[in-house]
Motif scaffolding. Structure first.
Motif, PDB file in Angstrom:
ATOM      1  N   THR A   1       0.820  -1.216   0.000  1.00 26.99           N
ATOM      2  CA  THR A   1       0.000   0.000   0.000  1.00 26.99           C
ATOM      3  C   THR A   1       0.848   1.259   0.000  1.00 26.99           C
ATOM      4  O   THR A   1       0.540   2.226  -0.713  1.00 26.99           O
ATOM      5  CB  THR A   1      -0.935   0.008   1.220  1.00 26.99           C
ATOM      6  OG1 THR A   1      -1.729  -1.182   1.220  1.00 26.99           O
ATOM      7  CG2 THR A   1      -1.856   1.206   1.185  1.00 26.99           C
TER       8      THR A   1
ATOM      9  N   ASN B   1     -19.634   0.850   1.644  1.00 26.27           N
ATOM     10  CA  ASN B   1     -19.112  -0.193   0.765  1.00 26.27           C
ATOM     11  C   ASN B   1     -19.894  -0.153  -0.543  1.00 26.27           C
ATOM     12  O   ASN B   1     -20.821  -0.941  -0.742  1.00 26.27           O
ATOM     13  CB  ASN B   1     -19.266  -1.580   1.413  1.00 26.27           C
ATOM     14  CG  ASN B   1     -18.474  -1.679   2.703  1.00 26.27           C
ATOM     15  OD1 ASN B   1     -17.265  -1.588   2.688  1.00 26.27           O
ATOM     16  ND2 ASN B   1     -19.168  -1.856   3.815  1.00 26.27           N
TER      17      ASN B   1
ATOM     18  N   THR C   1     -10.079   2.346   2.134  1.00 29.14           N
ATOM     19  CA  THR C   1      -9.724   1.075   2.757  1.00 29.14           C
ATOM     20  C   THR C   1      -9.196   1.284   4.172  1.00 29.14           C
ATOM     21  O   THR C   1      -9.440   0.469   5.067  1.00 29.14           O
ATOM     22  CB  THR C   1      -8.662   0.350   1.906  1.00 29.14           C
ATOM     23  OG1 THR C   1      -9.187   0.129   0.589  1.00 29.14           O
ATOM     24  CG2 THR C   1      -8.293  -0.992   2.527  1.00 29.14           C
TER      25      THR C   1
END
Length: 256
Positions: A72, A230, A104
């Motif tokens: 990441t 989401n 995220t």
């Protein structure tokens, strides 16, 4: 005498030509100089845009590979570079990827900010509207007013925009979230009548209309809230491949 007249006329013509040259040659030269500068400027701009598209493409691909490998931090660095060095298309794409990383990590405000920046980074309708749409979804459960959401979503519902059915569905859900069932029903009905509406969206619109008509639409805001955290894969807009094609198309246009 004839020879004298001819000589005089020749001298007059010569003097006229000299006078015309003095008057017009500087103007003609100036026009040619401006045309040359414009041509050189256009060529320089094309070369600059092509080099930016290449730099953005390399960094963006490196970011995707880092994401796939679970790196990441490396992805964040690569996407930041793509946004700084790439053209408008790659800047928008990179900012949207960074927003995904922020989401995220549950950094919702950062994700919204990055998406808003992405929407302003490039004029391509697909890239711009995708960023605005994603931003509106995240805003639904994070303190946004109905006016804020409508300001973002309503322009996306206009004819000719690339994400019309997705934006209409989000607009209907936003109005339900703020207890505006009648206004929500209006836009949801458009989804059931549209010709280019995906079946999944049409079915959800029909189900929502049935709940509104039955007076049981109070539970829909909870569904909206879950979707805003989401977002479903289908309404999330174009795929990375489609976005990359849009960026490549812009790079190709710059080369022509």
């Amino acid at each position: 005498m004839t020879d004298v007249f001819e000589q005089v006329e020749e001298e007059i013509r010569s003097e006229r030509l000299k006078r015309l040259a003095r008057n017009w040659l500087p103007i003609a030269g100036g026009i040619l100089l401006v045309a040359l500068i414009a041509a050189l400027g256009w060529w320089g701009w094309q070369s600059f845009e092509t080099s930016r598209a290449h730099a953005g493409s390399v960094a963006y691909q490196r970011g995707l590979e880092a994401l796939q490998s679970g790196n990441t931090a490396g992805a964040e660095t690569a996407f930041t570079e793509a946004a700084e060095k790439g053209n408008g298309a790659y800047k928008s794409m990179a900012l949207q990827e960074r927003a995904g990383i922020a989401l995220t990590a549950n950094r919702i405000p950062d994700a919204i900010r990055l998406l808003d920046e992405a929407a302003k980074a490039d004029g391509d309708p697909l890239l711009r509207d995708t960023a605005v749409y994603k931003s509106a979804l995240l805003m639904m459960d994070n303190g946004a007013t109905l006016e804020d959401l409508e300001a973002k979503l309503e322009p996306l519902t206009k004819e000719g925009r690339p994400l019309v059915p997705f934006a209409q569905e989000a607009l209907g859900m936003a109005r339900l979230q703020f207890n505006k069932p009648a206004e929500a029903r209006e836009v949801l009905v458009l989804l059931t009548l549209g010709q280019d509406v995906p079946d999944s969206i049409r079915q959800r619109a029909q189900a929502a209309i049935s709940m509104i008509d039955a007076g049981v639409a109070a539970g829909l805001p909870a569904i909206v809230a879950a979707q805003s955290v989401n977002p479903p894969a289908a309404p999330a807009g174009p795929s990375p491949e489609q976005l990359a094609q849009a960026a490549q198309a812009q790079a190709g246009a710059a080369q022509q």
